[in-house]
Design an enzyme around this catalytic site. Structure first.
Site, short mmCIF file in Angstrom:
data_model
loop_
_atom_site.label_atom_id
_atom_site.label_comp_id
_atom_site.label_asym_id
_atom_site.label_seq_id
_atom_site.Cartn_x
_atom_site.Cartn_y
_atom_site.Cartn_z
N HIS A 76 0.86 -1.19 0.00
CA HIS A 76 0.00 0.00 0.00
C HIS A 76 0.89 1.24 0.00
CE1 HIS A 76 -3.74 2.22 0.72
NE2 HIS A 76 -3.07 2.96 1.59
N ASP A 107 1.04 5.28 -0.11
CA ASP A 107 0.27 6.49 0.21
C ASP A 107 0.91 7.74 -0.40
OD1 ASP A 107 -1.91 5.62 1.96
OD2 ASP A 107 -0.29 4.95 3.29
N MET A 110 0.68 11.68 -0.73
CA MET A 110 0.08 12.87 -0.12
C MET A 110 0.75 14.12 -0.67
SD MET A 110 -0.15 11.65 3.83
CE MET A 110 -0.67 9.97 4.26
N HIS A 129 -2.59 4.78 -3.32
CA HIS A 129 -3.68 5.53 -2.70
C HIS A 129 -3.37 7.01 -2.87
CE1 HIS A 129 -5.74 6.67 1.42
NE2 HIS A 129 -6.30 7.24 0.38
N MET A 131 -3.87 10.70 -2.37
CA MET A 131 -4.49 11.75 -1.55
C MET A 131 -3.97 13.06 -2.11
SD MET A 131 -4.00 9.79 2.07
CE MET A 131 -2.80 8.65 1.37
N MET A 144 -11.84 4.79 4.43
CA MET A 144 -10.90 5.33 5.42
C MET A 144 -11.54 5.19 6.80
SD MET A 144 -8.31 6.29 3.69
CE MET A 144 -7.39 6.90 5.11
N GLY A 161 -0.77 5.91 12.21
CA GLY A 161 -0.77 5.84 13.67
C GLY A 161 -2.00 6.41 14.36
N ASP A 163 -8.64 1.19 5.63
CA ASP A 163 -7.35 1.87 5.82
C ASP A 163 -7.41 2.80 7.02
OD1 ASP A 163 -4.89 3.12 5.50
OD2 ASP A 163 -5.35 4.01 3.55
N GLY A 201 -0.30 0.10 8.60
CA GLY A 201 1.00 0.77 8.54
C GLY A 201 1.78 0.61 9.82
#
Ligand code: DX5
Ligand code: ZN
Length: 237
Positions: free
Chosen positions: A38, A40, A42, A72, A74, A143, A151, A181, A203
């Site tokens: 996965h 991410d 951003m 993913h 974002m 989400m 975290g 997620d 994660g």
């Protein structure tokens, strides 16, 4: 489809990996039994954080990673990066519908590039964005935290939303994965699976496992996830 028939896939989020040794981290987590990477992305615009882009995806492919890479996004705007990630070797590309001006077109761009397409739903985003595109998605990603950071704690309201998404998928008859997620841990993955998820991003629960010098340190957390998921299958039989 019942819980007993569903194939459960584990997708560690490399957001929590050691970026200075990313290739090795990905190799080790896949060797421990992870199914999907996965990834991410951003942009410090759609979400208040900045991470990695297509160059890093391409670098992982060049490093020899052959597992599916689940990108993913974002980011806003969405479409230009779709082409870059197709070229960089992505397998899945998912995006947030609020970030795209033309959702149907973005989904089509992803599929036209040979990748699997998905929509991502923030905790407060309604599933009605799916109403006219069920035939164009391969993945629905819910989400269970607000996007931007690893975290965070799992938002329990997501369980009802998972049940609703599972109903929509089953009613559609399409082959669509239901991914979750945010805040997935060994102690809640079974409950999340029972609510309908089949693909689990994790994660911090994976990469913050102890003993940074132990190349097998991901084995125990992956095994613990599998054991929890096996109880879901066993209960469903
Ligand atoms: C958050 C990201 C997640 C994040 C999950 O915006 O989309 O993929 O890495 O991290 P954990 O599993 O630590 O909640
Ligand atoms: Zn993610």
């Amino acid at each position: 489809m019942s819980d007993a028939d569903r194939e459960f896939l584990i997708a560690p989020s490399i957001l929590s990996a050691d970026f200075a040794r990313l290739g090795e981290e990905v190799d080790q987590v896949l060797a421990a039994g992870a199914d999907i990477v996965h990834f991410d992305v951003m942009d410090n615009h759609y979400v208040p954080n900045l991470t990695i882009g297509p160059l890093v995806c391409e670098a992982l492919r060049k490093h020899g990673v052959s597992a599916p890479i689940d990108v993913h996004l974002m980011v806003k705007p969405v479409d230009r990066l779709i082409g870059d990630f197709i070229a960089a070797g992505a397998s899945y590309i998912t995006f947030h519908p609020e970030a795209s001006e033309h959702i149907d077109r973005s989904l089509q761009l992803i599929r036209d590039g040979g990748c699997k397409a998905g929509l991502v739903f923030n905790p407060a985003t309604p599933l009605s964005y799916l109403d006219y595109v069920m035939d164009k998605v391969d993945m629905i990603l819910l989400m269970s935290v607000n996007p931007g950071f690893g975290g965070q704690s799992f938002l329990p309201g997501t369980l009802d939303k998972l049940r609703e998404a599972r109903r929509r998928i089953d009613a559609s008859g399409y082959d669509i994965r239901l991914e979750i997620d945010g805040g997935v841990k060994v102690d809640n993955i079974a409950e999340i699976a029972r609510a309908g998820a089949d693909t689990f991003v994790a994660g911090s629960a994976v990469f913050h496992a102890a003993n940074a010098s132990d190349p097998n340190r991901y084995d125990s957390v992956l095994r613990a996830f599998r054991e929890q998921l096996a109880t879901v299958k066993a209960d469903a039989r």
